[in-house]
Write a protein that holds these residues in place. Structure first.
Motif, mmCIF file in Angstrom:
data_model
loop_
_atom_site.group_PDB
_atom_site.id
_atom_site.type_symbol
_atom_site.label_atom_id
_atom_site.label_comp_id
_atom_site.label_asym_id
_atom_site.label_seq_id
_atom_site.Cartn_x
_atom_site.Cartn_y
_atom_site.Cartn_z
ATOM 1 N N MET A 1 -2.909 -0.203 -3.826
ATOM 2 C CA MET A 1 -1.743 -0.223 -2.901
ATOM 3 C C MET A 1 -0.732 0.655 -3.391
ATOM 4 S SD MET A 1 0.547 -3.382 -1.565
ATOM 5 C CE MET A 1 1.061 -3.600 -3.040
ATOM 6 N N GLU A 51 0.355 4.449 5.768
ATOM 7 C CA GLU A 51 -0.138 3.474 4.652
ATOM 8 C C GLU A 51 0.258 1.847 4.933
ATOM 9 O OE1 GLU A 51 -1.847 4.071 1.966
ATOM 10 O OE2 GLU A 51 -1.746 6.291 1.610
ATOM 11 N N ASP A 53 -0.552 -0.788 4.300
ATOM 12 C CA ASP A 53 -0.356 -1.825 3.200
ATOM 13 C C ASP A 53 0.372 -1.444 2.004
ATOM 14 O OD1 ASP A 53 -2.474 -3.419 4.411
ATOM 15 O OD2 ASP A 53 -4.128 -2.255 3.339
#
Length: 276
Positions: A1, A51, A53
């Motif tokens: 992440m 992105e 996440d």
């Protein structure tokens, strides 16, 4: 992440050109806060477009570090606000972050034309690290680089954008205004600026691994030019700090950039002390 810190200053925010828009005791400050918060939200949105996440932190990095309107900030981000705190404008940053984005930044003291250019404080005329002049852009980029974190984006006027490109050529920059002087610029409409910020933030995060961290290896020789004589008197009380040959300059040697950065932050605070 992916983990991203967005450091948000105020002088380089879209539409802002005058101190009355950046200082809490001035009539136009509330408008400046709203513009600052909206630019931050555009960048948060762009990061999460690229992105979904990603973990996004936002550091309020102007003046009292209590300018962004928490209730209006995108709820998907975590806000770092208030002072004093470790790492100043980079509050919250550690080696676990992948990238830092500079929003609303301004050029260093003495550069120009550049909107509201200064370095940390009006008391600081220049900071030189191994002979290289660094403003807030360079100091914060090098502190992030010391931790292995890349500066992937900067928004501000044309002078601020050029300053980062000189240090970090692969970074994405967003010119939200063209400086005409210290207090004047040709500015984009704020909505246009936010559209550009959102798109640029997404591109910057998507390609952040292509950007090399700005790493300045120690030991480092640091010189700081101060505006007033009593500031030199106070600075000389700090162990390791000496007066340089130039009358307004103090100097010290730092083992690494983290030590240099912390001492510069301390000098900024000392410069605010007025002798009785």
């Amino acid at each position: 992440m992916t983990k991203v810190l967005i450091s948000v200053d105020m002088e380089g925010v879209s539409g802002i050109v005058h101190p009355s828009e950046t200082k809490p005791d001035r009539y136009d400050y509330e408008r400046g806060r709203a513009l600052m918060t909206a630019d931050a939200n555009a960048v948060i949105g762009g990061v999460l477009d690229a992105e979904p996440d990603a973990e996004v932190w936002v550091a309020d990095a102007h003046g009292p570090f209590r300018n962004l309107l928490p209730e209006q900030l995108d709820r998907r981000a975590r806000l770092v606000r208030g002072k004093p705190r470790p790492l100043g404008m980079l509050g919250g940053l550690d080696a676990g972050f992948d990238a830092v984005l500079f929003v609303g930044y301004h050029a260093r003291a003495g550069s120009g034309p550049a909107v509201l250019a200064h370095t940390m404080s009006d008391a600081i005329l220049d900071v030189r690290v191994d002979g290289r002049s660094l403003g807030e852009i360079g100091l914060n980029a090098a502190m992030a680089g010391h931790m292995g974190v890349r500066v992937a984006l900067l928004s501000g006027d044309d002078a601020a954008c050029a300053e980062l490109r000189e240090l970090v050529p692969a970074a994405v920059t967003v010119e939200v205004k063209k400086a005409l002087g210290q207090g004047a610029a040709a500015v984009l409409h704020p909505e246009e600026a936010r559209e550009q910020l959102r798109g640029a933030a997404g591109r910057a995060v998507a390609r952040h691994r292509e950007v090399a961290p700005l790493a300045l290896r120690g030991p480092l020789d640091v010189e700081v030019d101060l505006a007033l004589p009593h500031m030199l008197d106070l600075a000389a009380l700090v162990p390791g700090v000496t007066r340089a040959a130039a009358g307004r300059t103090i100097a010290f040697r730092a083992a690494d950039f983290a030590e240099a950065y912390r001492l510069v932050l301390l000098l900024v605070q000392l410069a605010g002390i007025v002798p009785g």
